[in-house]
Enzyme design. Sequence first.
Site, PDB file in Angstrom:
ATOM      1  N   GLN A   1      52.771  47.107  30.024  1.00 33.44           N
ATOM      2  CA  GLN A   1      53.148  45.695  29.998  1.00 33.44           C
ATOM      3  C   GLN A   1      53.086  45.172  28.562  1.00 33.44           C
ATOM      4  O   GLN A   1      52.043  45.228  27.912  1.00 33.44           O
ATOM      5  CB  GLN A   1      52.246  44.832  30.877  1.00 33.44           C
ATOM      6  CG  GLN A   1      52.797  43.407  30.984  1.00 33.44           C
ATOM      7  CD  GLN A   1      51.874  42.453  31.697  1.00 33.44           C
ATOM      8  OE1 GLN A   1      50.821  42.107  31.177  1.00 33.44           O
ATOM      9  NE2 GLN A   1      52.278  42.005  32.879  1.00 33.44           N
TER      10      GLN A   1
ATOM     11  N   TYR B   1      52.761  32.795  28.811  1.00 35.44           N
ATOM     12  CA  TYR B   1      52.802  33.447  27.503  1.00 35.44           C
ATOM     13  C   TYR B   1      54.175  33.238  26.861  1.00 35.44           C
ATOM     14  O   TYR B   1      55.013  32.508  27.373  1.00 35.44           O
ATOM     15  CB  TYR B   1      52.398  34.917  27.640  1.00 35.44           C
ATOM     16  CG  TYR B   1      50.987  35.057  28.162  1.00 35.44           C
ATOM     17  CD1 TYR B   1      49.928  34.385  27.537  1.00 35.44           C
ATOM     18  CD2 TYR B   1      50.701  35.814  29.290  1.00 35.44           C
ATOM     19  CE1 TYR B   1      48.636  34.475  28.024  1.00 35.44           C
ATOM     20  CE2 TYR B   1      49.402  35.914  29.786  1.00 35.44           C
ATOM     21  CZ  TYR B   1      48.374  35.236  29.155  1.00 35.44           C
ATOM     22  OH  TYR B   1      47.092  35.315  29.641  1.00 35.44           O
TER      23      TYR B   1
ATOM     24  N   ARG C   1      57.915  40.706  34.585  1.00 40.54           N
ATOM     25  CA  ARG C   1      57.054  39.933  35.478  1.00 40.54           C
ATOM     26  C   ARG C   1      57.346  38.449  35.304  1.00 40.54           C
ATOM     27  O   ARG C   1      57.407  37.935  34.176  1.00 40.54           O
ATOM     28  CB  ARG C   1      55.586  40.224  35.185  1.00 40.54           C
ATOM     29  CG  ARG C   1      54.578  39.526  36.124  1.00 40.54           C
ATOM     30  CD  ARG C   1      53.191  40.087  35.874  1.00 40.54           C
ATOM     31  NE  ARG C   1      52.129  39.328  36.491  1.00 40.54           N
ATOM     32  CZ  ARG C   1      51.597  39.583  37.692  1.00 40.54           C
ATOM     33  NH1 ARG C   1      52.069  40.593  38.414  1.00 40.54           N
ATOM     34  NH2 ARG C   1      50.597  38.859  38.169  1.00 40.54           N
TER      35      ARG C   1
ATOM     36  N   GLY D   1      45.568  43.605  42.402  1.00 41.39           N
ATOM     37  CA  GLY D   1      44.773  43.568  41.188  1.00 41.39           C
ATOM     38  C   GLY D   1      43.312  43.856  41.445  1.00 41.39           C
ATOM     39  O   GLY D   1      42.801  44.921  41.131  1.00 41.39           O
ATOM     40  N   ARG D   2      42.608  42.910  42.063  1.00 40.43           N
ATOM     41  CA  ARG D   2      41.164  43.037  42.238  1.00 40.43           C
ATOM     42  C   ARG D   2      40.779  44.269  43.060  1.00 40.43           C
ATOM     43  O   ARG D   2      39.733  44.872  42.813  1.00 40.43           O
ATOM     44  CB  ARG D   2      40.595  41.778  42.899  1.00 40.43           C
ATOM     45  CG  ARG D   2      40.688  40.552  42.014  1.00 40.43           C
ATOM     46  CD  ARG D   2      40.181  39.306  42.725  1.00 40.43           C
ATOM     47  NE  ARG D   2      40.331  38.115  41.888  1.00 40.43           N
ATOM     48  CZ  ARG D   2      40.017  36.888  42.278  1.00 40.43           C
ATOM     49  NH1 ARG D   2      39.531  36.685  43.492  1.00 40.43           N
ATOM     50  NH2 ARG D   2      40.183  35.866  41.461  1.00 40.43           N
TER      51      ARG D   2
END
Length: 358
Positions: free
Chosen positions: A97, A179, A226, A313-314
């Site tokens: 990424q 971002y 993404r 993710g987690r």
Amino acid sequence: MKKLFTPFEKGPLKLKNRLVMAPMTRSRAIGNLPNELMATYYSQRSGAGLIVTEGTSPSPQGLGYPRIPGIYSDEQVKEWKKVTDAVHQNGSKIFLQIMHTGRIAHVANIPGGQLPVGPSNIRAAGEIFTDSLGLQQHSVPEALSLEGITRVIAEFVSASKNAILAGFDGVELHGANGYLLEQFLNPNVNNRTDQYGGNLKNRSRLIVEITGGIAAAIGPDKIGIRFSPFSQLSDQQPYDTEEVHQTYAHLSSELNKIGIAYIHLSTNPEIPEKTYDAIRTAFNNTIIYCNGLTLETAEQKLQDNSADLVAFGRGFLANPDFVRRIEKNDPLNDVDFNTLYTPGETGYIDYPIYSSLQ
């Protein structure tokens, strides 16, 4: 779970299952260099069909956070190669990424004391952690000139070429979470009056030009992106909902023309169904859903073809053997939130595998 664990093939993607390890910043790259600790971390989690790495900067100026890795030097390429080699040994694919944090930055986190950059000189609200000064207000960014935008595009292209040299199967552009790329999309952050500001097509131009440049350099089949439509992370103030919808419909169509491998959607309750439908209709290749999924809802998204792949993710963060655990219906480790971004192996590579607890 009929589809989660089945092999996947669509367009350029050929994966051993439909489970994706989501990109997660972990701040273990001391000196912005990948290392053996990171190679162990990703290798442990290579039960995933596809791993997307933590956000990795294409340039020193994109290093907004402490201890995030880069992909702009020969040494970084060499160290990332250890990561890709380790992951490939277990038959997983891995995309890097590429994340330029833009205005979500502090000068203390950027080598050489450079100022962060953005579409405009609008400071982001809130604070950011620095190793040297603790919590600080975000620095005021320098508005990119046209020459600066040309430089940023070249940095993304160079970073993508470096990623392929490092053995990655492709790159994912971080166009989400407030971002740099998403900063250009948002009229509350982008107040430019040139060809990169104003209407939604102009605000989308940077993403389209970066993607086109990378496609010419490494091939469109090695690119994902993404998106986080309607997200307010990193001081992305909301704007006209119809314009948000049209922005992502437009981008999906433009990226489909380029022929990239996938769009990775960070889902949230604010996204209307018509926006999901518009993206799915405009884009022919793979769609990945991420955020807030349970095993049941993830399976349902695969079954009704809303998504082709699902990202967690987690679950991967706290469970090196996440895929095996959910396949066997074994209990999951809890996440230690105190060690998410701390240096060292604690809360990083020391989460136990289930078999060791028996």
